[in-house]
Write a protein that holds these residues in place. Structure first.
Motif, PDB file in Angstrom:
ATOM      1  N   LEU A 196       1.029  -1.202  -0.066  1.00  0.00           N
ATOM      2  CA  LEU A 196       0.108  -0.120   0.115  1.00  0.00           C
ATOM      3  C   LEU A 196       0.842   1.113   0.145  1.00  0.00           C
ATOM      4  CD1 LEU A 196      -2.597  -1.115   2.855  1.00  0.00           C
ATOM      5  CD2 LEU A 196      -2.908  -1.341   0.180  1.00  0.00           C
ATOM      6  N   ARG A 197       2.103   1.102   0.522  1.00  0.00           N
ATOM      7  CA  ARG A 197       3.004   2.363   0.475  1.00  0.00           C
ATOM      8  C   ARG A 197       3.583   2.707  -0.746  1.00  0.00           C
ATOM      9  NH1 ARG A 197       5.204   6.817   0.757  1.00  0.00           N
ATOM     10  NH2 ARG A 197       7.388   6.913   1.437  1.00  0.00           N
ATOM     11  N   PHE A 198       3.744   1.535  -1.640  1.00  0.00           N
ATOM     12  CA  PHE A 198       4.570   1.884  -2.754  1.00  0.00           C
ATOM     13  C   PHE A 198       4.030   3.043  -3.743  1.00  0.00           C
ATOM     14  CE2 PHE A 198       6.665   0.868  -6.968  1.00  0.00           C
ATOM     15  CZ  PHE A 198       7.630   1.295  -6.714  1.00  0.00           C
ATOM     16  N   PRO A 199       2.804   2.909  -4.059  1.00  0.00           N
ATOM     17  CA  PRO A 199       2.078   4.040  -4.850  1.00  0.00           C
ATOM     18  C   PRO A 199       2.621   5.434  -4.237  1.00  0.00           C
ATOM     19  CG  PRO A 199       0.626   2.260  -4.619  1.00  0.00           C
ATOM     20  CD  PRO A 199       1.690   2.066  -3.600  1.00  0.00           C
ATOM     21  N   GLU A 200       2.243   5.634  -3.003  1.00  0.00           N
ATOM     22  CA  GLU A 200       2.939   7.050  -2.532  1.00  0.00           C
ATOM     23  C   GLU A 200       4.214   7.292  -2.652  1.00  0.00           C
ATOM     24  OE1 GLU A 200       2.059   6.612   1.614  1.00  0.00           O
ATOM     25  OE2 GLU A 200      -0.377   6.416   1.384  1.00  0.00           O
TER      26      GLU A 200
ATOM     27  N   VAL B 229       3.610   9.831 -12.037  1.00  0.00           N
ATOM     28  CA  VAL B 229       2.258  10.152 -12.010  1.00  0.00           C
ATOM     29  C   VAL B 229       1.127   9.020 -12.221  1.00  0.00           C
ATOM     30  CG1 VAL B 229       0.516  11.604 -13.480  1.00  0.00           C
ATOM     31  CG2 VAL B 229       2.671  12.359 -13.066  1.00  0.00           C
ATOM     32  N   LEU B 230       0.284   8.789 -11.349  1.00  0.00           N
ATOM     33  CA  LEU B 230      -0.744   7.647 -11.345  1.00  0.00           C
ATOM     34  C   LEU B 230      -1.825   8.445 -12.145  1.00  0.00           C
ATOM     35  CD1 LEU B 230       0.333   5.761  -8.313  1.00  0.00           C
ATOM     36  CD2 LEU B 230       0.923   5.127 -10.564  1.00  0.00           C
ATOM     37  N   ALA B 231      -2.898   7.281 -12.255  1.00  0.00           N
ATOM     38  CA  ALA B 231      -4.195   7.517 -12.539  1.00  0.00           C
ATOM     39  C   ALA B 231      -4.854   8.449 -11.742  1.00  0.00           C
ATOM     40  CB  ALA B 231      -5.241   6.467 -12.755  1.00  0.00           C
ATOM     41  N   ALA B 232      -5.677   9.781 -12.113  1.00  0.00           N
ATOM     42  CA  ALA B 232      -6.147  10.862 -11.326  1.00  0.00           C
ATOM     43  C   ALA B 232      -7.451  10.042 -10.466  1.00  0.00           C
ATOM     44  CB  ALA B 232      -6.587  11.851 -12.134  1.00  0.00           C
ATOM     45  N   ALA B 233      -8.109   9.210 -10.834  1.00  0.00           N
ATOM     46  CA  ALA B 233      -9.342   8.682 -10.088  1.00  0.00           C
ATOM     47  C   ALA B 233      -8.963   7.512  -9.534  1.00  0.00           C
ATOM     48  CB  ALA B 233     -10.431   8.355 -11.409  1.00  0.00           C
ATOM     49  N   ALA B 234      -9.555   7.370  -8.338  1.00  0.00           N
ATOM     50  CA  ALA B 234      -9.138   6.542  -7.375  1.00  0.00           C
ATOM     51  C   ALA B 234      -9.636   4.884  -7.804  1.00  0.00           C
ATOM     52  CB  ALA B 234      -9.793   6.672  -5.994  1.00  0.00           C
ATOM     53  N   ASN B 235     -10.728   4.963  -8.494  1.00  0.00           N
ATOM     54  CA  ASN B 235     -11.339   3.699  -9.149  1.00  0.00           C
ATOM     55  C   ASN B 235     -10.379   3.361 -10.348  1.00  0.00           C
ATOM     56  OD1 ASN B 235     -12.139   5.810 -11.083  1.00  0.00           O
ATOM     57  ND2 ASN B 235     -13.644   4.199 -11.709  1.00  0.00           N
ATOM     58  N   GLU B 236      -9.791   3.913 -11.036  1.00  0.00           N
ATOM     59  CA  GLU B 236      -8.930   3.835 -12.166  1.00  0.00           C
ATOM     60  C   GLU B 236      -7.589   3.068 -11.540  1.00  0.00           C
ATOM     61  OE1 GLU B 236      -8.431   7.017 -14.423  1.00  0.00           O
ATOM     62  OE2 GLU B 236     -10.498   6.890 -15.408  1.00  0.00           O
ATOM     63  N   ARG B 237      -7.240   3.840 -10.465  1.00  0.00           N
ATOM     64  CA  ARG B 237      -5.913   3.130  -9.652  1.00  0.00           C
ATOM     65  C   ARG B 237      -6.169   1.571  -9.137  1.00  0.00           C
ATOM     66  NH1 ARG B 237      -2.837   7.669  -6.214  1.00  0.00           N
ATOM     67  NH2 ARG B 237      -2.972   9.603  -7.694  1.00  0.00           N
ATOM     68  N   LEU B 238      -7.337   1.809  -8.584  1.00  0.00           N
ATOM     69  CA  LEU B 238      -7.735   0.372  -8.049  1.00  0.00           C
ATOM     70  C   LEU B 238      -7.925  -0.726  -8.889  1.00  0.00           C
ATOM     71  CD1 LEU B 238      -8.809  -1.212  -5.373  1.00  0.00           C
ATOM     72  CD2 LEU B 238     -10.967  -0.532  -6.093  1.00  0.00           C
ATOM     73  N   TYR B 239      -8.407  -0.409 -10.259  1.00  0.00           N
ATOM     74  CA  TYR B 239      -8.279  -1.648 -11.183  1.00  0.00           C
ATOM     75  C   TYR B 239      -6.922  -2.069 -11.641  1.00  0.00           C
ATOM     76  CZ  TYR B 239      -8.824  -3.748 -15.738  1.00  0.00           C
ATOM     77  OH  TYR B 239      -8.995  -4.735 -16.823  1.00  0.00           O
ATOM     78  N   TRP B 240      -6.035  -1.508 -11.736  1.00  0.00           N
ATOM     79  CA  TRP B 240      -4.504  -1.971 -11.848  1.00  0.00           C
ATOM     80  C   TRP B 240      -4.016  -2.598 -10.817  1.00  0.00           C
ATOM     81  CZ3 TRP B 240      -4.346  -2.321 -16.545  1.00  0.00           C
ATOM     82  CH2 TRP B 240      -4.888  -1.113 -17.722  1.00  0.00           C
ATOM     83  N   GLN B 241      -4.222  -1.982  -9.444  1.00  0.00           N
ATOM     84  CA  GLN B 241      -3.803  -2.638  -8.394  1.00  0.00           C
ATOM     85  C   GLN B 241      -4.357  -4.076  -8.144  1.00  0.00           C
ATOM     86  OE1 GLN B 241      -5.015   0.726  -5.684  1.00  0.00           O
ATOM     87  NE2 GLN B 241      -2.676   0.781  -4.999  1.00  0.00           N
TER      88      GLN B 241
END
Length: 317
Positions: free
Chosen positions: A246-250, A258-270
């Protein structure tokens, strides 16, 4: 020539092929099996030179591996492309992707200084270094893009670990039933994780670690930065505990990524990468045990994967 152990022995045809790619007067004086890989046999070859010194090469051999030709061609192309970019990647010496000369498809490359570090000590420092290195990889803009990324996991191939949180996993599987979100393409390593990064780190000064190399470019692709970040996150979660995943994206964003702006988009890849790991937990755990983490049994890795996926799904209730 001496073998460090029986597994280090190089097959006769491969040995002859390697010898043809050495300088005049050079010969192989020692071979050593390197552990930690999942798909390839990896050997370090010590080469005796004409002036009496030595240098090392690395031989990667794919034995009965599906799509070996594709992977070796992709790695050879990536190493050629990375030459002169300043990326700490090996240099290509030779490749035999169809086993035209060797017993099995093989690739010969230069050896990089450093070692993989998979223990917990000094992890905070290494996570920051990993993040900065991945940002640098994603900043590459090659003249010719590698092929688009591939994900093979589907909702129907996910293997839910025994004793897993059934509700969390069902919700996670539903996430990857949806189409992939839009993204801005980046140069991806596609298997960026601690096992493919070499460090120079002294036994008494883990905080002074530095990266000396990034290896295994066989899956190089073009796709979303989130996918590389998610893959490293999953591996950190399984090696060191879910909190590190959970720490690594931070850490990646702190390093300028730069990661996806929307939380749901980030979640998809995770979630997609976490679930993909469910299909190969046994192989991953075995490789890590061979690399010096004997406590990482298949069951332990399954439990960490369940905890990580559950933590990812917590915000959804």
């Amino acid at each position: 020539m001496t073998n460090h152990d029986e597994a280090a022995a190089v097959r006769p045809l491969t040995l002859a092929w390697v010898s043809r790619h050495l300088e005049v007067g050079e010969r192989i004086v020692k071979t050593e099996a390197l552990h930690g890989g999942i798909t390839a046999e990896i050997r370090r070859l010590t080469i005796g030179t004409r002036d009496g010194s030595t240098r090392d090469l690395v031989l990667r051999t794919f034995v009965n591996v599906e799509h070996a030709e594709d992977g070796l061609n992709r790695e050879a192309d990536a190493l050629t492309l990375l030459t002169g970019t300043g990326m700490p990647a090996p240099e290509l010496v030779a490749v035999d992707p169809t086993a035209a000369h060797c017993e099995y498809p093989s690739l010969l490359r230069t050896h990089l200084a450093g070692r993989t570090v998979l223990d917990d000590e000094g992890l905070e420092t290494r996570v920051s270094l990993l993040a900065r290195q991945l940002v640098a990889i994603h900043a590459l803009r090659p003249a010719v893009r590698p092929r688009g990324y591939v994900t093979l996991t589907t909702a129907d191939t996910v293997v839910t670990p025994k004793g897993a949180d059934a509700a969390a996993w069902a919700t996670a599987i539903d996430v990857i039933r949806k189409p992939a979100p839009p993204y801005e393409g980046r140069f991806l390593h596609r298997d960026f994780q601690p096992g493919n990064v070499l460090f120079d780190v002294g036994p008494s000064r883990p905080a002074d670690a530095r990266i000396t190399g990034v290896i295994d470019w066989a899956a190089t692709s073009w796709g979303p930065a989130d996918l590389d970040v998610a893959h490293c996150s999953t591996n950190l979660a399984l090696l060191h505990g879910p909190a590190w995943g959970l720490r690594f994206p931070e850490a990646y964003e702190e390093a300028g990524g730069v990661l996806a702006a929307a939380a749901n988009e980030r979640l998809y890849w995770q979630v997609r990468d976490g679930l993909a790991c469910s299909e190969e937990v046994q192989q991953v755990a075995k490789a890590w045990r061979e690399a010096g983490r004997p406590e990482l049994t298949t069951r332990t890795v399954e439990e960490r994967l369940n905890a990580y996926v559950t933590a990812l799904m917590d915000p959804l209730g």
